[in-house]
Design a protein around this motif. Structure first.
Motif, short mmCIF file in Angstrom:
data_model
loop_
_atom_site.label_atom_id
_atom_site.label_comp_id
_atom_site.label_asym_id
_atom_site.label_seq_id
_atom_site.Cartn_x
_atom_site.Cartn_y
_atom_site.Cartn_z
N ILE A 142 -11.49 -9.61 -18.18
CA ILE A 142 -11.27 -10.30 -16.90
C ILE A 142 -12.45 -10.03 -15.97
N GLY A 143 -12.85 -11.04 -15.23
CA GLY A 143 -13.95 -10.89 -14.28
C GLY A 143 -13.69 -9.78 -13.27
N LEU A 144 -14.76 -9.08 -12.90
CA LEU A 144 -14.70 -8.00 -11.91
C LEU A 144 -13.76 -6.87 -12.33
N PHE A 145 -13.68 -6.62 -13.64
CA PHE A 145 -12.69 -5.66 -14.13
C PHE A 145 -12.94 -4.24 -13.65
N ASN A 146 -14.19 -3.88 -13.40
CA ASN A 146 -14.46 -2.52 -12.93
C ASN A 146 -13.85 -2.27 -11.55
N SER A 147 -14.13 -3.19 -10.61
CA SER A 147 -13.58 -3.02 -9.27
C SER A 147 -12.07 -3.19 -9.26
N LYS A 148 -11.56 -4.08 -10.10
CA LYS A 148 -10.11 -4.28 -10.17
C LYS A 148 -9.42 -3.04 -10.72
N ALA A 149 -10.02 -2.39 -11.71
CA ALA A 149 -9.42 -1.17 -12.25
C ALA A 149 -9.37 -0.09 -11.18
N LYS A 150 -10.45 0.04 -10.41
CA LYS A 150 -10.48 1.03 -9.34
C LYS A 150 -9.39 0.75 -8.31
N ASN A 151 -9.27 -0.52 -7.90
CA ASN A 151 -8.26 -0.87 -6.89
C ASN A 151 -6.85 -0.69 -7.41
N ILE A 152 -6.61 -1.06 -8.66
CA ILE A 152 -5.26 -0.96 -9.21
C ILE A 152 -4.82 0.50 -9.32
N ILE A 153 -5.71 1.38 -9.77
CA ILE A 153 -5.36 2.79 -9.85
C ILE A 153 -5.07 3.35 -8.46
N ALA A 154 -5.89 2.94 -7.48
CA ALA A 154 -5.66 3.39 -6.10
C ALA A 154 -4.36 2.83 -5.55
N THR A 155 -4.05 1.59 -5.89
CA THR A 155 -2.80 0.98 -5.45
C THR A 155 -1.61 1.71 -6.06
N CYS A 156 -1.69 2.02 -7.34
CA CYS A 156 -0.60 2.76 -7.99
C CYS A 156 -0.39 4.11 -7.31
#
Length: 223
Positions: free
Chosen positions: A79-93
């Motif tokens: 998925i596009g921008l997966f690095n930043s999305k992974a960072k945000n999702i972990i922080a959201t969790c």
């Protein structure tokens, strides 16, 4: 556009698709939240392909947080921008676990405070997961609202605010999905498929086309 036209437009959209919903696959508000975060600059199909594998092994804030950024990236790297999305999702969790007892909040302020969650994402979750009459204006809705004359505005927020004012209240909860569907499959960006449009005679677009090909079969489903 007058109120009678808007009423007729949404009556027709409802008749064609009485129970619209998102094309993103989810079973819980949390799964929807993650899917919507992932959907930025990505297709629903691509997101679904990734989340089918992800949610099979981790579909709660605790289990996804336990994967860590590196582990999560393995599931969403297509998925596009997966690095930043992974960072945000972990922080959201992490935020959900520490601030909301692991539950997905159902108020705008709390949702928008989560990493990677903006107004549009919050609107999608509020509308689709919790049934709130919100309007998540993406490029499809922005185009359809302006092109048809349903709700003209120069900015996304202006269109959102106007739609919330002018869409007849009985249709407001589902209007988000109907308008996305219409923009995705019929009122497309480059050459609108006016000949296949159920609201052709009500639309105030001045440059209608003669394309009369039928919409694809999956256009019966909402976006």
């Amino acid at each position: 556009m007058n109120a009678a036209k808007r009423q007729a437009i949404f009556e027709r959209l409802q008749a064609a698709n009485p129970s619209p919903t998102t094309e993103l696959e989810y079973n819980t508000p949390f799964e929807l939240l993650i899917a919507v975060i992932l959907s930025a600059q990505a297709t629903d199909r691509g997101v679904n392909k990734a989340t089918r594998k992800l949610f099979a092994v981790a579909n709660t804030p605790a289990s996804i947080h336990a994967l860590g950024e590196a582990g999560l990236r393995e599931y969403i790297k297509t998925i596009g921008l997966f690095n930043s999305k992974a960072k945000n999702i972990i922080a959201t969790c992490q935020a959900l676990l520490t601030e909301h007892d692991g539950q997905t909040p159902r108020d705008r302020a709390s949702l928008e405070a989560l990493p990677g969650v903006g107004r549009k994402t919050a609107n999608v979750v509020l509308n689709t997961a919790f049934g709130e009459p919100t309007m998540a204006v993406d490029t499809h809705i922005f185009r359809v609202a302006n092109r048809t004359g349903i709700a003209k505005g120069k900015t996304v927020r202006a269109v959102e605010d106007r739609l919330l004012r002018v869409v007849p209240k009985p249709f407001l909860k589902d209007a988000h999905h109907w308008l996305i569907l219409h923009g995705r499959y019929v009122c497309v960006a480059r050459k609108p498929r006016c000949g296949a449009c159920p609201i052709y005679d009500l639309c105030e677009f001045n440059e209608k086309t003669d394309d009369d090909a039928p919409p694809p079969a999956n256009a019966k489903r909402s976006a």
